[in-house]
Motif scaffolding. Structure first.
Motif, PDB file in Angstrom:
ATOM      1  N   ILE A 181       0.845  -1.193   0.000  1.00 58.08           N
ATOM      2  CA  ILE A 181       0.000   0.000   0.000  1.00 58.08           C
ATOM      3  C   ILE A 181       0.882   1.245   0.000  1.00 58.08           C
ATOM      4  O   ILE A 181       1.794   1.371   0.827  1.00 58.08           O
ATOM      5  CB  ILE A 181      -0.934   0.043   1.230  1.00 58.08           C
ATOM      6  CG1 ILE A 181      -1.734  -1.254   1.352  1.00 58.08           C
ATOM      7  CG2 ILE A 181      -1.857   1.260   1.148  1.00 58.08           C
ATOM      8  CD1 ILE A 181      -2.709  -1.484   0.242  1.00 58.08           C
ATOM      9  N   ARG A 182       0.616   2.169  -0.910  1.00 56.56           N
ATOM     10  CA  ARG A 182       1.315   3.450  -0.933  1.00 56.56           C
ATOM     11  C   ARG A 182       0.274   4.564  -0.826  1.00 56.56           C
ATOM     12  O   ARG A 182      -0.558   4.739  -1.720  1.00 56.56           O
ATOM     13  CB  ARG A 182       2.106   3.621  -2.240  1.00 56.56           C
ATOM     14  CG  ARG A 182       3.106   2.508  -2.515  1.00 56.56           C
ATOM     15  CD  ARG A 182       4.274   2.503  -1.546  1.00 56.56           C
ATOM     16  NE  ARG A 182       5.149   1.365  -1.800  1.00 56.56           N
ATOM     17  CZ  ARG A 182       6.223   1.412  -2.583  1.00 56.56           C
ATOM     18  NH1 ARG A 182       6.564   2.545  -3.187  1.00 56.56           N
ATOM     19  NH2 ARG A 182       6.955   0.323  -2.764  1.00 56.56           N
ATOM     20  N   HIS A 183       0.315   5.303   0.288  1.00 54.73           N
ATOM     21  CA  HIS A 183      -0.626   6.403   0.479  1.00 54.73           C
ATOM     22  C   HIS A 183      -0.176   7.636  -0.297  1.00 54.73           C
ATOM     23  O   HIS A 183       0.994   7.779  -0.655  1.00 54.73           O
ATOM     24  CB  HIS A 183      -0.771   6.725   1.956  1.00 54.73           C
ATOM     25  CG  HIS A 183      -1.529   5.676   2.715  1.00 54.73           C
ATOM     26  ND1 HIS A 183      -2.901   5.613   2.723  1.00 54.73           N
ATOM     27  CD2 HIS A 183      -1.100   4.615   3.458  1.00 54.73           C
ATOM     28  CE1 HIS A 183      -3.292   4.586   3.446  1.00 54.73           C
ATOM     29  NE2 HIS A 183      -2.223   3.963   3.896  1.00 54.73           N
ATOM     30  N   SER A 184      -1.107   8.522  -0.539  1.00 56.73           N
ATOM     31  CA  SER A 184      -0.808   9.731  -1.302  1.00 56.73           C
ATOM     32  C   SER A 184       0.047  10.698  -0.493  1.00 56.73           C
ATOM     33  O   SER A 184       0.051  10.659   0.743  1.00 56.73           O
ATOM     34  CB  SER A 184      -2.107  10.435  -1.711  1.00 56.73           C
ATOM     35  OG  SER A 184      -2.907   9.576  -2.500  1.00 56.73           O
ATOM     36  N   GLN A 195       8.550   5.730  -0.690  1.00 57.63           N
ATOM     37  CA  GLN A 195       7.238   6.239  -1.064  1.00 57.63           C
ATOM     38  C   GLN A 195       6.879   5.972  -2.528  1.00 57.63           C
ATOM     39  O   GLN A 195       5.742   5.618  -2.846  1.00 57.63           O
ATOM     40  CB  GLN A 195       7.174   7.750  -0.807  1.00 57.63           C
ATOM     41  CG  GLN A 195       5.818   8.379  -1.116  1.00 57.63           C
ATOM     42  CD  GLN A 195       4.720   7.868  -0.201  1.00 57.63           C
ATOM     43  OE1 GLN A 195       4.925   7.736   1.002  1.00 57.63           O
ATOM     44  NE2 GLN A 195       3.551   7.577  -0.763  1.00 57.63           N
ATOM     45  N   SER A 253      -1.647   2.050  -5.143  1.00 58.58           N
ATOM     46  CA  SER A 253      -1.342   3.461  -4.912  1.00 58.58           C
ATOM     47  C   SER A 253      -2.632   4.229  -4.666  1.00 58.58           C
ATOM     48  O   SER A 253      -3.592   4.113  -5.435  1.00 58.58           O
ATOM     49  CB  SER A 253      -0.614   4.051  -6.123  1.00 58.58           C
ATOM     50  OG  SER A 253      -0.495   5.460  -5.989  1.00 58.58           O
ATOM     51  N   HIS A 254      -2.648   5.037  -3.608  1.00 58.52           N
ATOM     52  CA  HIS A 254      -3.812   5.877  -3.360  1.00 58.52           C
ATOM     53  C   HIS A 254      -3.866   7.072  -4.305  1.00 58.52           C
ATOM     54  O   HIS A 254      -4.860   7.797  -4.308  1.00 58.52           O
ATOM     55  CB  HIS A 254      -3.818   6.342  -1.904  1.00 58.52           C
ATOM     56  CG  HIS A 254      -4.359   5.315  -0.961  1.00 58.52           C
ATOM     57  ND1 HIS A 254      -5.683   5.278  -0.571  1.00 58.52           N
ATOM     58  CD2 HIS A 254      -3.763   4.268  -0.348  1.00 58.52           C
ATOM     59  CE1 HIS A 254      -5.882   4.266   0.250  1.00 58.52           C
ATOM     60  NE2 HIS A 254      -4.731   3.625   0.409  1.00 58.52           N
ATOM     61  N   ARG A 299      -5.858   5.665  -7.157  1.00 61.19           N
ATOM     62  CA  ARG A 299      -6.144   4.257  -6.867  1.00 61.19           C
ATOM     63  C   ARG A 299      -5.684   3.316  -7.984  1.00 61.19           C
ATOM     64  O   ARG A 299      -6.329   2.318  -8.291  1.00 61.19           O
ATOM     65  CB  ARG A 299      -7.624   4.066  -6.539  1.00 61.19           C
ATOM     66  CG  ARG A 299      -8.044   4.950  -5.370  1.00 61.19           C
ATOM     67  CD  ARG A 299      -9.354   4.556  -4.744  1.00 61.19           C
ATOM     68  NE  ARG A 299      -9.675   5.462  -3.630  1.00 61.19           N
ATOM     69  CZ  ARG A 299      -9.214   5.312  -2.382  1.00 61.19           C
ATOM     70  NH1 ARG A 299      -8.419   4.288  -2.097  1.00 61.19           N
ATOM     71  NH2 ARG A 299      -9.537   6.164  -1.430  1.00 61.19           N
TER      72      ARG A 299
END
Length: 277
Positions: free
Chosen positions: A3-6, A23, A40-41, A44
């Motif tokens: 999971i990679r948040h924005s 990141q 990726s957020h 998405r």
């Protein structure tokens, strides 16, 4: 699934090398016998790789998507970037992919299996998936069938051929856009002059590099650029606010994929060279 948040540009200005790589860089895309994905957020987008060996592979929804199956509310594309031939079975119909062939599969497909024709020469299928609100038909395209643009010049070290595969006048999709860029001998710069498109994010997969070659991938706001050193068959996420450009120590190719609001390939804001810092 990783999971990679924005992130936002104000935060990214303070990232050191390790944080930038954590990141935005996906260091391992292809693992023999596995499907490996990153969520990726940023719009998405899901990206990753499938490298089937002896057994056929499937796309699993996992707990991340909270759906009954992977393509319940998504579309997906597969591009064979090397190794041997692959075949993908989509609800009983078989598609064979050689190098640089692309298969698009629309929303709602449940039965999908990915396999290599020869287990001793496994295929490497790059996967990109975006959310979808409508169903588009499954379609295969060879690189020769893509919309082709010849850009740049040898004098500026960026003579290249862009093959647009999934886009507004190619294979149709809800929002996913995808293609591959190949370089002429002696050219190493991609996407220069640089640009941004604030309405959609983009991801690159660099490939066809030798073991000692590297691409210096530039990202960040035009006035606050940073770089990430990227090896063969690694991918990088570019937020919508970021430039995405690079220069290689030798020849390479890259697959580009976009997701977001606008479906127009020409929707980009070119950055003047005197604005880059």
């Amino acid at each position: 699934m990783d999971i990679r948040h924005s992130t936002n540009p104000a935060d990214a200005k303070g990232y050191d090398t390790a944080r930038l790589r954590q990141q935005y860089l996906i260091e391992s895309v292809f693992v023999p016998g596995e499907v490996k994905l990153t969520y990726s957020h940023d719009d998405r987008l899901i990206l990753g790789g499938a490298m089937p060996v002896k057994e056929a592979l499937t796309l699993e929804a996992e707990d991340v998507l909270k759906t009954d199956y992977f393509l319940e509310r998504r579309e997906v594309a597969f591009m064979n970037i090397g190794g041997g031939e692959a075949f993908i079975d989509v609800e009983g119909e078989r598609f064979t992919l050689v190098k640089l062939d692309t298969l698009y599969v629309g929303k709602g497909v449940r039965d999908l299996k990915i396999a290599s024709v020869d287990a001793d020469n496994p295929a490497k299928l790059y996967i990109t998936s975006a959310t979808a609100h409508a169903k588009y038909p499954t379609r295969k395209a060879t690189v020769q069938e893509a919309n082709t643009l010849n850009l740049g010049a040898l004098e500026s070290s960026n003579e290249r051929t862009i093959h647009q595969v999934i886009h507004e006048v190619g294979i149709q999709s809800c929002q996913l856009m995808l293609g591959v860029t190949l370089f002429k001998p002696g050219s190493v710069w991609n996407t220069m002059p640089a640009h941004i498109h604030d309405r959609r994010m983009e991801a690159y997969l660099y490939f066809d590099m030798n073991d000692n070659a590297r691409v210096f991938h530039f990202m960040g706001e035009p006035s606050e650029t940073r770089h990430i050193v990227i090896a063969n068959e690694q991918a990088v996420i570019s937020p919508a606010w970021s430039v995405h450009s690079g220069a290689g120590t030798s020849s390479y190719a890259f697959v580009w994929a976009m997701a977001g609001e606008n479906y127009t390939f020409k929707d980009m804001d070119v950055i003047p060279m005197n604005a880059l810092k």
